[in-house]
Design a protein around this motif. Sequence first.
Motif, PDB file in Angstrom:
ATOM      1  N   GLU A 112      -9.892  -6.306  23.960  1.00 52.75           N
ATOM      2  CA  GLU A 112      -9.759  -6.638  22.537  1.00 52.75           C
ATOM      3  C   GLU A 112     -10.796  -7.687  22.148  1.00 52.75           C
ATOM      4  O   GLU A 112     -10.879  -8.754  22.744  1.00 52.75           O
ATOM      5  CB  GLU A 112      -8.355  -7.150  22.213  1.00 52.75           C
ATOM      6  CG  GLU A 112      -8.193  -7.409  20.730  1.00 52.75           C
ATOM      7  CD  GLU A 112      -6.763  -7.662  20.309  1.00 52.75           C
ATOM      8  OE1 GLU A 112      -6.585  -8.056  19.152  1.00 52.75           O
ATOM      9  OE2 GLU A 112      -5.838  -7.461  21.112  1.00 52.75           O
ATOM     10  N   TRP A 113     -11.564  -7.370  21.106  1.00 50.44           N
ATOM     11  CA  TRP A 113     -12.642  -8.233  20.637  1.00 50.44           C
ATOM     12  C   TRP A 113     -12.078  -9.446  19.906  1.00 50.44           C
ATOM     13  O   TRP A 113     -11.167  -9.327  19.084  1.00 50.44           O
ATOM     14  CB  TRP A 113     -13.557  -7.462  19.701  1.00 50.44           C
ATOM     15  CG  TRP A 113     -14.616  -6.640  20.380  1.00 50.44           C
ATOM     16  CD1 TRP A 113     -15.959  -6.842  20.296  1.00 50.44           C
ATOM     17  CD2 TRP A 113     -14.455  -5.492  21.217  1.00 50.44           C
ATOM     18  NE1 TRP A 113     -16.627  -5.909  21.049  1.00 50.44           N
ATOM     19  CE2 TRP A 113     -15.727  -5.063  21.623  1.00 50.44           C
ATOM     20  CE3 TRP A 113     -13.348  -4.798  21.699  1.00 50.44           C
ATOM     21  CZ2 TRP A 113     -15.925  -3.956  22.466  1.00 50.44           C
ATOM     22  CZ3 TRP A 113     -13.540  -3.707  22.530  1.00 50.44           C
ATOM     23  CH2 TRP A 113     -14.816  -3.298  22.900  1.00 50.44           C
ATOM     24  N   THR A 114     -12.646 -10.611  20.222  1.00 48.84           N
ATOM     25  CA  THR A 114     -12.238 -11.862  19.573  1.00 48.84           C
ATOM     26  C   THR A 114     -13.012 -12.126  18.293  1.00 48.84           C
ATOM     27  O   THR A 114     -12.613 -12.960  17.487  1.00 48.84           O
ATOM     28  CB  THR A 114     -12.475 -13.065  20.503  1.00 48.84           C
ATOM     29  OG1 THR A 114     -13.892 -13.205  20.726  1.00 48.84           O
ATOM     30  CG2 THR A 114     -11.727 -12.910  21.818  1.00 48.84           C
ATOM     31  N   GLY A 115     -14.151 -11.465  18.119  1.00 50.75           N
ATOM     32  CA  GLY A 115     -15.016 -11.716  16.975  1.00 50.75           C
ATOM     33  C   GLY A 115     -16.031 -12.824  17.252  1.00 50.75           C
ATOM     34  O   GLY A 115     -16.818 -13.179  16.381  1.00 50.75           O
ATOM     35  N   GLU A 116     -16.024 -13.356  18.476  1.00 54.71           N
ATOM     36  CA  GLU A 116     -16.943 -14.445  18.843  1.00 54.71           C
ATOM     37  C   GLU A 116     -18.098 -13.918  19.687  1.00 54.71           C
ATOM     38  O   GLU A 116     -17.939 -12.952  20.427  1.00 54.71           O
ATOM     39  CB  GLU A 116     -16.191 -15.526  19.635  1.00 54.71           C
ATOM     40  CG  GLU A 116     -15.033 -16.161  18.900  1.00 54.71           C
ATOM     41  CD  GLU A 116     -15.456 -16.915  17.648  1.00 54.71           C
ATOM     42  OE1 GLU A 116     -16.508 -17.582  17.685  1.00 54.71           O
ATOM     43  OE2 GLU A 116     -14.730 -16.818  16.643  1.00 54.71           O
TER      44      GLU A 116
END
Length: 175
Positions: A112-116
Amino acid sequence: MTRRLSRRRYVVGTGAALTTGALAGCSGGGGDDGDGSGGDGGSDGSAGEPADDVPSGIDDYLTEGEARLYEGTIMDYTGQDEVVVDVGAGDVGFAFDPAAIRISAGTTVVWEWTGEGGAHNVASVEGSDAEFNSGDAVAEEGETFEQSFDAAGIQLYHCTPHQANGMLGGIEVVE
């Protein structure tokens, strides 16, 4: 086989049938609070236990590649149906958290991507017992990629754009 489940959710299978019940248990990670402590690691919210007996193939790959957030241990999630790995973890977003996991055959790993850390992908590397690839690098928080591992073996992977920055991971699948 890759199947789009929703706007941001993909399931990649290794030939085994996925049931609605397996998909219903999907959950996100706990996120990264900046110190790299990352996701929850399991669909029931339980964390794995650290173990020092990292298989040499995983330890060598992560150590030689200077994998971020790897400290010589493997998180043991055997017996769980699903495990979440954060993509874009750590202080600069160039890590998988946890970097090394042990799972039972039949377990689904959800990245799952954290967006960081910019745009990331998840791709197996030569020497892995299975091939998998999330496709093009994406940066959107909440993006997920799922892979079921049905047979024992060692899985090594990286983020293609950030592998030189130590964005590496390893999975030991046990019977």
